[in-house]
Design an enzyme around this catalytic site. Sequence first.
Site, PDB file in Angstrom:
ATOM      1  N   GLU A  43      29.539 -21.966  16.470  1.00 18.93           N
ATOM      2  CA  GLU A  43      28.116 -21.635  16.358  1.00 18.93           C
ATOM      3  C   GLU A  43      27.270 -22.883  16.594  1.00 18.93           C
ATOM      4  O   GLU A  43      27.516 -23.948  16.020  1.00 18.93           O
ATOM      5  CB  GLU A  43      27.832 -21.065  14.967  1.00 18.93           C
ATOM      6  N   LYS A 132      21.860 -13.937  17.663  1.00 19.80           N
ATOM      7  CA  LYS A 132      22.040 -13.603  16.250  1.00 19.80           C
ATOM      8  C   LYS A 132      20.871 -12.733  15.781  1.00 19.80           C
ATOM      9  O   LYS A 132      19.711 -13.156  15.850  1.00 19.80           O
ATOM     10  CB  LYS A 132      22.119 -14.903  15.446  1.00 19.80           C
ATOM     11  N   CYS A 167      28.699 -15.741  12.645  1.00 20.72           N
ATOM     12  CA  CYS A 167      28.639 -16.124  11.236  1.00 20.72           C
ATOM     13  C   CYS A 167      28.407 -14.914  10.328  1.00 20.72           C
ATOM     14  O   CYS A 167      29.142 -13.941  10.383  1.00 20.72           O
ATOM     15  CB  CYS A 167      27.583 -17.212  11.044  1.00 20.72           C
TER      16      CYS A 167
END
Length: 305
Positions: A43, A132, A167
């Site tokens: 990430e 995201k 995540c």
Amino acid sequence: MLVKVAVVQASPVFFDIQQTLDKLEACVATSAEQGCQFILFPESFIPGYPRKFTFGAKVGIRTDAGRELYLKYWQNSLQIPSSELIRIEQIARDYNVYLAVGVTERDALHGSLYCTLIYVSPTEGYLGKHQKIKPTGVERLVWGEGSGKDSLRVFDTSLGRIGGLICWENYMPLARMSIYQQFPHIYLAPTADARPTWPATLQHIACEGRCYVLGCNQFVERSDYPADYQPFLDEDEIVVSAGGSAIVSPQGEFLAGPLWDEEGILIAELDMDNVLKSKLDFDVVGHYTRPDLFAFNVSKVQDNG
């Protein structure tokens, strides 16, 4: 079909996109020499996950110094398209590998930043991205909520169907289901979560989705932070992110890792037949569903391919 994959656990060169691209290419070269066909980076590998940075913000207050830091972070983030993206495409071609790279993506028109995972093919170049959809906690200070348009998708490649989430999106059951509905063979879970509980999340996804799961985190030490940024860290903090990257089978078994407390490249050979074999007793979007009881729909803002 056998597919050899690599997961890179490393620190970028913080807030320096050009030097980070140099390091990315070195890691790709090392992995390709060992026959890897697909390589995953963590990430926000470009230009670094901003762990512990405050950007001079408190409730009701922002500082000029914080805005200067944001500007530098923005300037070293990845724009799509850009010469830096062209270089990543060239790296994929030169080493004949598929790449998935966690980046902070900059919007050149509006100035916003997004936490993004880009997909690059050795033959077709840039395939697309996942932004995201829900930054976690204080991440929302610097990253906007990503668009679902063309983002929650799985890419059909010569290696199999590849997609995933970033995540703590992986703690969103409906987001996971949106990926499972597209039948991934390889599920990507780049992260900044270095807690000892994270590998269990990877195992859960593998068992639930009946797919291979690649978890990838940065290993970061205090010395990786430029001197100007070390004051953000605790005085006695040596290891900032311990890693925890891993490769997990569709049955939830660790094929490589978890790797802690060091940089490294995890490599595993994936037998794609095992994805189908694992669905004998569980298929989250097939015979183990009850559509008469439950219905799930994703808002039609993305192309599920």
